[in-house]
Motif scaffolding. Structure first.
Motif, mmCIF file in Angstrom:
data_model
loop_
_atom_site.group_PDB
_atom_site.id
_atom_site.type_symbol
_atom_site.label_atom_id
_atom_site.label_comp_id
_atom_site.label_asym_id
_atom_site.label_seq_id
_atom_site.Cartn_x
_atom_site.Cartn_y
_atom_site.Cartn_z
ATOM 1 N N UNK A 108 -7.052 5.253 48.251
ATOM 2 C CA UNK A 108 -7.632 4.043 48.831
ATOM 3 C C UNK A 108 -9.097 4.224 49.185
ATOM 4 N N UNK A 109 -9.444 5.386 49.725
ATOM 5 C CA UNK A 109 -10.842 5.656 50.069
ATOM 6 C C UNK A 109 -11.719 5.685 48.829
ATOM 7 N N UNK A 110 -11.204 6.278 47.732
ATOM 8 C CA UNK A 110 -11.981 6.341 46.494
ATOM 9 C C UNK A 110 -12.196 4.952 45.908
ATOM 10 N N UNK A 111 -11.134 4.162 45.829
ATOM 11 C CA UNK A 111 -11.249 2.810 45.272
ATOM 12 C C UNK A 111 -12.205 1.967 46.117
ATOM 13 N N UNK A 112 -12.025 2.013 47.442
ATOM 14 C CA UNK A 112 -12.879 1.221 48.326
ATOM 15 C C UNK A 112 -14.333 1.670 48.247
ATOM 16 N N UNK A 113 -14.553 2.989 48.205
ATOM 17 C CA UNK A 113 -15.925 3.492 48.102
ATOM 18 C C UNK A 113 -16.589 3.086 46.811
ATOM 19 N N UNK A 114 -15.833 3.101 45.711
ATOM 20 C CA UNK A 114 -16.392 2.710 44.413
ATOM 21 C C UNK A 114 -16.757 1.232 44.404
ATOM 22 N N UNK A 115 -15.855 0.387 44.904
ATOM 23 C CA UNK A 115 -16.138 -1.052 44.941
ATOM 24 C C UNK A 115 -17.293 -1.345 45.895
ATOM 25 N N UNK A 116 -17.321 -0.649 47.033
ATOM 26 C CA UNK A 116 -18.421 -0.846 47.971
ATOM 27 C C UNK A 116 -19.759 -0.467 47.373
ATOM 28 N N UNK A 117 -19.775 0.613 46.603
ATOM 29 C CA UNK A 117 -21.009 1.017 45.919
ATOM 30 C C UNK A 117 -21.448 -0.043 44.917
ATOM 31 N N UNK A 118 -20.474 -0.594 44.180
ATOM 32 C CA UNK A 118 -20.800 -1.648 43.211
ATOM 33 C C UNK A 118 -21.361 -2.876 43.906
ATOM 34 N N UNK A 119 -20.834 -3.195 45.092
ATOM 35 C CA UNK A 119 -21.352 -4.348 45.832
ATOM 36 C C UNK A 119 -22.805 -4.147 46.235
ATOM 37 N N UNK A 120 -23.148 -2.915 46.625
ATOM 38 C CA UNK A 120 -24.544 -2.639 46.984
ATOM 39 C C UNK A 120 -25.453 -2.878 45.792
ATOM 40 N N UNK A 121 -24.998 -2.468 44.609
ATOM 41 C CA UNK A 121 -25.819 -2.634 43.403
ATOM 42 C C UNK A 121 -25.988 -4.105 43.050
ATOM 43 N N UNK A 122 -24.877 -4.849 43.090
ATOM 44 C CA UNK A 122 -24.887 -6.217 42.573
ATOM 45 C C UNK A 122 -25.410 -7.226 43.594
ATOM 46 N N UNK A 123 -24.951 -7.115 44.833
ATOM 47 C CA UNK A 123 -25.206 -8.206 45.777
ATOM 48 C C UNK A 123 -25.734 -7.738 47.115
ATOM 49 N N UNK A 124 -26.394 -6.595 47.163
ATOM 50 C CA UNK A 124 -26.890 -6.075 48.434
ATOM 51 C C UNK A 124 -27.787 -7.033 49.194
ATOM 52 N N UNK A 125 -28.901 -7.451 48.630
ATOM 53 C CA UNK A 125 -29.796 -8.358 49.363
ATOM 54 C C UNK A 125 -29.147 -9.685 49.722
ATOM 55 N N UNK A 126 -28.329 -10.247 48.822
ATOM 56 C CA UNK A 126 -27.691 -11.535 49.099
ATOM 57 C C UNK A 126 -26.715 -11.423 50.261
ATOM 58 N N UNK A 127 -25.929 -10.352 50.269
ATOM 59 C CA UNK A 127 -24.962 -10.159 51.354
ATOM 60 C C UNK A 127 -25.687 -9.921 52.675
ATOM 61 N N UNK A 128 -26.787 -9.209 52.617
ATOM 62 C CA UNK A 128 -27.550 -8.945 53.839
ATOM 63 C C UNK A 128 -28.088 -10.232 54.451
#
Length: 441
Positions: free
Chosen positions: A54-74
């Motif tokens: 679970x930690x690996x899957x969540x960390x991978x998806x979280x990393x992808x979110x930073x790449x794709x939508x970091x500024x928008x989410x912020x």
């Protein structure tokens, strides 16, 4: 290097939480609820493996979110101000109390007790000490580590000493130490939902991984068709919070890098490390320092992969800890717990505080209440007070500030609705009972 240490600590607390009911950090406290029960049932291996996956899957998806939508989410996170944070914490406390063991009244009572202990120490606004009883050791408040060790580890030892039949509850699985197909089927949706919740709370400055872990657990228990299994060894109760805290750990870099708003002391340390290197975080950090940004992204993924590679092969070794005889195991737990408590402030006074909370934790369980709610109140209490007072300062003492914001009003309505859903069925049952007795009379 600092980021790697950060990722490792986000996962590492789950091992002791599952095996010996001893959380290494705030977010790991919720993992104790079901993870430790799985260990008692001989399923420590699947619990540890699911935590790693679970930690690996969540960390991978979280990393992808930073790449794709970091500024928008912020930019969305900027809409959360003090009133929104205060009502969010109120909703989290009420909803968790409603779903916890013992019912709504006991749950709120235990959470309020935790909030009361969270007020011990110096008030940052006025500079006055509260409930310190002229003891200098309490001027800075009560450390979470001390409370967690007392409430979970020491109270477990007291309960085992009080009940000799529980001394042999530790079993070691003779089958596979990896999750079964059924375990994966049950845990997979929880991992994805925990990842989503952790990603959301991670980008909220000040929310941190603790709220994410508790919120993920609360959601799983709410939507489960069999909520009674939670607290008794539900694998979803391990998968969801572990995924949430890792996802929140990753996405916490978004407000730190793009808004220069650290969500935790750890993130503040990251900001300091960047500034020492002459790098100014901000909205242009991605374009001005692309090498740093993409190196950090790569380190996140490598760090998560290393967690998986290191921890899955060590599941069998970790589970063998439970082969240690009872009288040795609990002596070791007591010894390590005391060393950990003493090392916080190098003070013998903290050992007495831990012993006090050990007895309080024992009494809490004996009264049919959830110890996790006390920890929740202790952690969120100071945050609730800070945001509540800050909101009133902004509005010059006008309480309507909590209902004029749509987001804040939504959280308040959710809290009221949660209480109503718990209270109304009881009122109906009581009315039906009274009516039936009246007819019989």
């Amino acid at each position: 290097m600092l980021a790697g240490i950060y990722y490792g600590s986000a996962y590492g607390g789950s091992t002791t939480s599952i095996l010996v009911n001893l959380p290494g950090e705030t977010s790991s406290a919720v993992t104790c609820i079901d993870g430790y029960q799985m260990a008692r049932q001989g399923r420590a291996g699947p619990a540890l493996a699911i935590a790693a996956i679970g930690s690996f899957v969540a960390g991978t998806i979280g990393t992808a979110l930073i790449i794709v939508a970091g500024p928008a989410i912020a930019s969305i996170a900027l809409k959360f101000r003090a009133p929104e944070y205060a009502t969010l914490i109120v909703f989290a406390l009420v909803a968790t109390a409603a779903l916890a063991r013992g019912g709504l009244v006991k749950g709120i009572g235990v959470a309020m007790l935790g909030i009361l202990f969270g007020t011990v120490g110096t008030d940052l606004t006025s500079g006055r000490t509260r409930f310190a009883f002229d003891l200098p050791q309490l001027y800075e408040g009560i450390s979470f580590v001390i409370v967690a060790v007392g409430f979970f580890a020491l109270s477990e030892i007291i309960m085992s000493a009080n009940d000799p039949d529980s001394r042999n509850v530790f079993k070691v699985s003779t089958g596979s130490l990896m999750p079964s197909r059924r375990d994966m089927r049950d845990a997979s949706p929880a991992i994805l939902r925990g990842t989503a919740i952790g990603s959301f709370f991670g980008v909220l400055p000040g929310a941190g991984v603790s709220i994410a872990a508790f919120a993920a657990y609360m959601l799983e228990k709410t939507i489960s068709r069999t909520p009674d299994i939670f607290g008794k060894g539900a694998i979803q109760g391990v998968a969801a919070p572990e995924s949430a805290n890792n996802a929140a750990s990753q996405t916490a870099f978004i407000p730190t890098l793009t808004l220069v708003i650290p969500g935790s002391p750890t993130m503040a340390l990251m900001l300091g490390a960047l500034m020492i290197q002459g790098i100014a975080p901000g909205p242009r950090v991605i374009t001005d320092h692309p090498n740093l940004f993409w190196d950090l992204i790569v380190s996140m993924w490598i760090g998560n992969l290393m967690l998986l590679v290191l921890n899955l092969p060590l599941v069998g070794l970790s589970v063998r800890m439970l082969r240690i005889p009872y009288h040795w195991l609990y002596i070791l737990i007591m010894g390590f717990a005391c060393m950990g408590v003493f090392s916080v402030n190098m003070s013998g006074f903290d050992l007495y505080v831990a012993a006090f909370f050990g007895v309080l934790g024992f009494l809490t369980v004996k009264c049919g209440c959830s110890p996790a709610l006390f920890i929740l109140g202790l952690v969120f209490g100071p945050m609730l007070e800070e945001y509540f007072r800050r909101a009133l300062l902004i509005s010059n003492g006008d309480f309507s500030v909590f209902v004029t914001s749509p987001i804040s009003l939504c959280f308040l309505l959710l809290a009221v609705g949660t209480v109503a859903m718990m209270v109304i069925p009881g009122i109906r049952r009581r009315s039906t009972f009274i009516a039936q007795n009246a007819d019989e009379a």
